[in-house]
Design a protein around this motif. Structure first.
Motif, PDB file in Angstrom:
ATOM      1  N   ALA A  70      57.870  71.294  56.325  1.00 50.61           N
ATOM      2  CA  ALA A  70      58.617  72.549  56.292  1.00 50.61           C
ATOM      3  C   ALA A  70      59.024  72.992  57.696  1.00 50.61           C
ATOM      4  CB  ALA A  70      57.781  73.638  55.628  1.00 50.61           C
ATOM      5  N   ALA A  71      58.154  72.787  58.679  1.00 50.87           N
ATOM      6  CA  ALA A  71      58.468  73.205  60.048  1.00 50.87           C
ATOM      7  C   ALA A  71      59.667  72.429  60.597  1.00 50.87           C
ATOM      8  CB  ALA A  71      57.257  73.029  60.952  1.00 50.87           C
ATOM      9  N   ASN A 117      67.297  74.050  60.530  1.00 54.52           N
ATOM     10  CA  ASN A 117      68.098  75.235  60.189  1.00 54.52           C
ATOM     11  C   ASN A 117      68.349  76.098  61.420  1.00 54.52           C
ATOM     12  OD1 ASN A 117      68.233  74.442  57.532  1.00 54.52           O
ATOM     13  ND2 ASN A 117      66.507  75.689  56.901  1.00 54.52           N
ATOM     14  N   THR A 118      67.366  76.202  62.291  1.00 52.53           N
ATOM     15  CA  THR A 118      67.528  76.950  63.530  1.00 52.53           C
ATOM     16  C   THR A 118      68.584  76.300  64.419  1.00 52.53           C
ATOM     17  OG1 THR A 118      65.227  77.683  63.454  1.00 52.53           O
ATOM     18  CG2 THR A 118      66.311  77.807  65.577  1.00 52.53           C
ATOM     19  N   LEU A 119      68.569  74.974  64.480  1.00 54.41           N
ATOM     20  CA  LEU A 119      69.576  74.260  65.270  1.00 54.41           C
ATOM     21  C   LEU A 119      70.979  74.537  64.757  1.00 54.41           C
ATOM     22  CD1 LEU A 119      68.096  70.692  65.829  1.00 54.41           C
ATOM     23  CD2 LEU A 119      68.534  72.439  67.550  1.00 54.41           C
ATOM     24  N   GLY A 139      64.187  63.416  64.823  1.00 54.76           N
ATOM     25  CA  GLY A 139      63.266  62.785  63.893  1.00 54.76           C
ATOM     26  C   GLY A 139      63.646  63.051  62.449  1.00 54.76           C
ATOM     27  N   ASP A 140      62.703  62.832  61.539  1.00 52.13           N
ATOM     28  CA  ASP A 140      62.913  63.048  60.112  1.00 52.13           C
ATOM     29  C   ASP A 140      62.692  64.521  59.789  1.00 52.13           C
ATOM     30  OD1 ASP A 140      63.042  63.025  57.372  1.00 52.13           O
ATOM     31  OD2 ASP A 140      61.206  61.853  57.082  1.00 52.13           O
ATOM     32  N   TYR A 141      63.784  65.233  59.518  1.00 52.15           N
ATOM     33  CA  TYR A 141      63.704  66.669  59.273  1.00 52.15           C
ATOM     34  C   TYR A 141      63.141  66.997  57.895  1.00 52.15           C
ATOM     35  CZ  TYR A 141      66.305  67.316  63.541  1.00 52.15           C
ATOM     36  OH  TYR A 141      66.692  67.320  64.851  1.00 52.15           O
ATOM     37  N   GLY A 142      63.021  66.011  57.034  1.00 52.71           N
ATOM     38  CA  GLY A 142      62.473  66.248  55.712  1.00 52.71           C
ATOM     39  C   GLY A 142      60.976  66.040  55.635  1.00 52.71           C
ATOM     40  N   GLN A 143      60.330  65.723  56.748  1.00 54.22           N
ATOM     41  CA  GLN A 143      58.916  65.368  56.699  1.00 54.22           C
ATOM     42  C   GLN A 143      57.979  66.558  56.508  1.00 54.22           C
ATOM     43  OE1 GLN A 143      58.219  63.288  60.333  1.00 54.22           O
ATOM     44  NE2 GLN A 143      58.013  65.117  61.569  1.00 54.22           N
TER      45      GLN A 143
END
Length: 95
Positions: free
Chosen positions: A31-32, A38-40, A25-29
């Motif tokens: 903080a989580a 970042n974990t990936l 999905g949209d990773y900028g949507q």
């Protein structure tokens, strides 16, 4: 999809579910989502390093193949991977 059913058995039960495909999905949507991305990236770096150590394959070859398969920061739409802590660079550990 997972579905659990209640039974009359009162003994303990433990299940494990392993997610093998990253969310796209949209990773900028929020903080989580950014934290998850970042974990990936950290996980993929660790997996590449472990594979290199176990097989003797070149780490650059492994990361190039991973990028071809879409397992990179660029594939997540992230410009720069997160900065590693100084001790992670020395010992190549995630924790």
């Amino acid at each position: 999809d997972l579905e659990f059913q209640t039974t009359g058995d009162k003994s303990n039960f433990q299940g494990r579910y392993v997610l093998r495909h990253a969310w796209r999905g949209d990773y900028g949507q929020c903080a989580a989502a950014g934290d998850y991305a970042n974990t990936l990236i950290s996980r993929w770096d660790n997996e590449a390093s472990t594979l290199s150590q176990l097989t003797g394959w070149e780490l650059d070859d492994i990361t190039a193949r991973m990028e071809d398969e879409g397992l990179s920061a660029a594939s997540l739409g992230i410009e720069e991977p997160p900065k590693r802590k100084w001790w992670q660079n020395i010992w190549s550990r995630e924790d």
